[in-house]
Design a protein around this motif. Structure first.
Motif, PDB file in Angstrom:
ATOM      1  N   TYR A  93       0.823  -1.214   0.000  1.00  0.00           N
ATOM      2  CA  TYR A  93       0.000   0.000   0.000  1.00  0.00           C
ATOM      3  C   TYR A  93       0.857   1.264   0.000  1.00  0.00           C
ATOM      4  N   ARG A  94       1.953   1.266   0.769  1.00  0.00           N
ATOM      5  CA  ARG A  94       2.767   2.487   0.855  1.00  0.00           C
ATOM      6  C   ARG A  94       3.456   2.797  -0.477  1.00  0.00           C
ATOM      7  N   LEU A  95       3.588   1.790  -1.353  1.00  0.00           N
ATOM      8  CA  LEU A  95       4.142   2.048  -2.679  1.00  0.00           C
ATOM      9  C   LEU A  95       3.152   2.793  -3.574  1.00  0.00           C
ATOM     10  N   ASN A 158      15.257   3.337   6.380  1.00  0.00           N
ATOM     11  CA  ASN A 158      14.173   2.549   6.961  1.00  0.00           C
ATOM     12  C   ASN A 158      12.837   3.161   6.556  1.00  0.00           C
ATOM     13  N   SER A 159      11.861   2.300   6.262  1.00  0.00           N
ATOM     14  CA  SER A 159      10.578   2.776   5.755  1.00  0.00           C
ATOM     15  C   SER A 159       9.502   2.864   6.833  1.00  0.00           C
ATOM     16  N   GLY A 160       9.871   2.787   8.110  1.00  0.00           N
ATOM     17  CA  GLY A 160       8.870   2.866   9.175  1.00  0.00           C
ATOM     18  C   GLY A 160       8.311   4.264   9.360  1.00  0.00           C
ATOM     19  N   GLY A 177       6.505   1.819 -13.034  1.00  0.00           N
ATOM     20  CA  GLY A 177       7.154   0.742 -13.784  1.00  0.00           C
ATOM     21  C   GLY A 177       8.455   0.292 -13.155  1.00  0.00           C
ATOM     22  N   GLU A 178       9.223   1.232 -12.564  1.00  0.00           N
ATOM     23  CA  GLU A 178      10.475   0.860 -11.883  1.00  0.00           C
ATOM     24  C   GLU A 178      10.196  -0.055 -10.691  1.00  0.00           C
ATOM     25  N   MET A 179       9.114   0.214  -9.973  1.00  0.00           N
ATOM     26  CA  MET A 179       8.758  -0.664  -8.848  1.00  0.00           C
ATOM     27  C   MET A 179       8.451  -2.078  -9.331  1.00  0.00           C
ATOM     28  N   LEU A 197      11.310   0.816  -2.230  1.00  0.00           N
ATOM     29  CA  LEU A 197      11.412   2.262  -2.002  1.00  0.00           C
ATOM     30  C   LEU A 197      12.858   2.734  -2.114  1.00  0.00           C
ATOM     31  N   ASN A 198      13.801   1.952  -1.586  1.00  0.00           N
ATOM     32  CA  ASN A 198      15.213   2.326  -1.689  1.00  0.00           C
ATOM     33  C   ASN A 198      15.704   2.248  -3.132  1.00  0.00           C
ATOM     34  N   ALA A 199      15.246   1.247  -3.874  1.00  0.00           N
ATOM     35  CA  ALA A 199      15.693   1.098  -5.261  1.00  0.00           C
ATOM     36  C   ALA A 199      15.213   2.259  -6.132  1.00  0.00           C
TER      37      ALA A 199
END
Length: 438
Positions: A93-95, A158-160, A177-179, A197-199
């Motif tokens: 969901y966060r993406l 960190n994604s928290g 598309g990258e995701m 998210l980091n990528a």
């Protein structure tokens, strides 16, 4: 107004309670009006939804609910990730926040967070043209793991706790598309949402101070920090040293009120319950929020747009550009009676997916082989240099000893020759004297 988003996947009915405790810790320290966005699936019950609404109304804030369905292309790709069952599909969901939440910026928080500071301090940070603001990850430094996926260990966040600049993300070309490509190429990732998210965004993000996302330790320092209870041990566990702190904030939620009476909101660390005979003050009229209708979001490829959002200021969803060219745009032609059977189409799709998975495996194996070969080559070169260095050193010492031996030998020979020559010359002189005398 602060925009705050939480994601809920509540299979056992207890996760919503933890989300309410997070909100209670925020409301206790923040006086500015907060707009809470709850992104959820079918697991959020109507009873828990009404409790969250009641709690937010008591503290004079706003709340919006978003019932989300993962897009088919992302669901198909994420299903191949090995750890997706452990983290659940709701971690995706966060993406999708740039599609779901139609605001300029938003603060995302996990539901294992304690906020012991004014959340407006995080909200007031200027991101400029960056995609997000986050804190460097404080977990184990898995250098080989990061290198295998092309991630930077020095930039891994960190994604928290994340401050998203959604407008800047929407301007990024093909971010969706990258995701999908990263999820497709690295199915063995251990933290799917955080790695993705980091990528996609680690090349242009703002590193925040560690006080905005401090990992919890046994000796907990609460002074002006956002504490993240990451890992398997959570602060709501009965044997946790921080369980009493959790229960204090839980008493400020509908799960800890008892008797159906809500406390008056105060902005201090300590909360006193209101007497049962005092009626609850109704919410202010300008933020009165009636029972929201259930919102269903169906993500379709552009330009089709069928979802409407409650969250202001924009009501329509602007979906991203088509992420993958292989996925055709959905069309709705009138099906003729002699249409192809559905089973044959499904078999063809499965065959294509199998071929893609085989190609992915080959790429992963080649990448691993190349990394192993590179490491061996580096090690071989290092050992070779070391051996050459030792050989040179040894040769120098050997040459020195040989020179010394040669010099000593020459001196000895010269000495002996000189002695022999002197004896011979003396005998010859004596012989001449005797010859002359005879």
């Amino acid at each position: 107004m602060v925009e705050l988003v939480l994601t809920i996947n509540d299979k056992d009915g207890s996760y919503t309670e933890h989300a309410a405790v997070v909100l209670a810790s925020i409301f206790s320290k923040t006086e500015q009006t907060i707009r809470v966005h709850i992104v959820h699936d079918d697991s959020l019950s109507e009873e828990n939804k009404s409790k969250l609404t009641q709690m937010v109304d008591v503290f004079h804030h706003n709340i919006f609910f978003y019932h989300v369905t993962i897009p088919e292309d992302m669901r198909e790709v994420a299903a191949g990730v090995h750890k997706i069952d452990y983290w659940t599909m709701a971690s995706m969901y966060r993406l999708l926040l740039p599609i779901i939440i139609q605001t300029d910026r938003v603060i995302y928080l996990d539901c294992d967070i304690l906020v012991n500071m004014d959340i407006n301090e995080l909200w007031s940070i200027d991101l400029g043209d960056r995609y997000l603001g986050a804190v460097l990850d404080q977990g184990e430094n898995l250098l080989e793991y990061f290198i295998s996926m092309g991630l930077s260990a020095e930039l891994y966040f960190n994604s928290g706790v994340i401050l998203f600049h959604l407008d800047n993300i929407r301007k990024k070309d093909n971010w969706y598309g990258e995701m999908l490509n990263f999820l497709r190429n690295f199915p063995k990732m251990t933290m799917p949402d955080q790695d993705v998210l980091n990528a996609v965004y680690s090349g242009n993000y703002l590193q925040l101070d560690q006080c905005f996302n401090t990992f919890a330790q046994n000796e907990l320092d609460l002074e002006h920090k956002i504490i993240h209870f990451a890992g398997d041990s959570k602060w709501w566990d009965a044997d946790s040293p921080h369980a009493e702190l959790y229960n204090n904030f839980r008493s400020m939620t509908p799960w800890g009120w008892g008797g159906g009476y809500a406390p008056e909101p105060v902005f201090e660390a300590a909360f006193e319950p209101v007497q049962a005979d005092i009626p609850v003050e109704p919410p202010a009229p300008e933020i009165h929020f009636p029972e929201p209708p259930v919102q269903e979001f169906q993500f379709l490829p552009p330009p089709v747009q069928e979802a409407q959002f409650l969250a202001p200021p924009v009501q329509d969803i602007q979906l991203p550009a088509p992420p993958v060219q292989e996925i055709p745009v959905a069309e709705a032609p009138a099906p003729p009676p002699d249409n192809l059977p559905v089973k044959r189409h499904r078999r063809k799709l499965r065959r294509t997916l199998r071929l893609r998975r085989r190609l992915r495996r080959k790429r992963i194996i080649r990448a691993r082989y190349r990394s192993i070969k590179r490491a061996r080559l580096i090690k071989y070169r290092y050992v070779k240099r070391r051996i050459l260095k030792l050989r040179r050193k040894k040769l120098r010492t050997v040459s020195r000893t040989r020179k010394l031996r040669k010099v000593s030998r020459r001196k000895h020979v010269i000495k002996r020759l000189s002695l022999r020559k002197s004896r011979y010359s003396l005998k010859r002189k004596q012989h001449r004297k005797l010859h002359k005398a005879g």
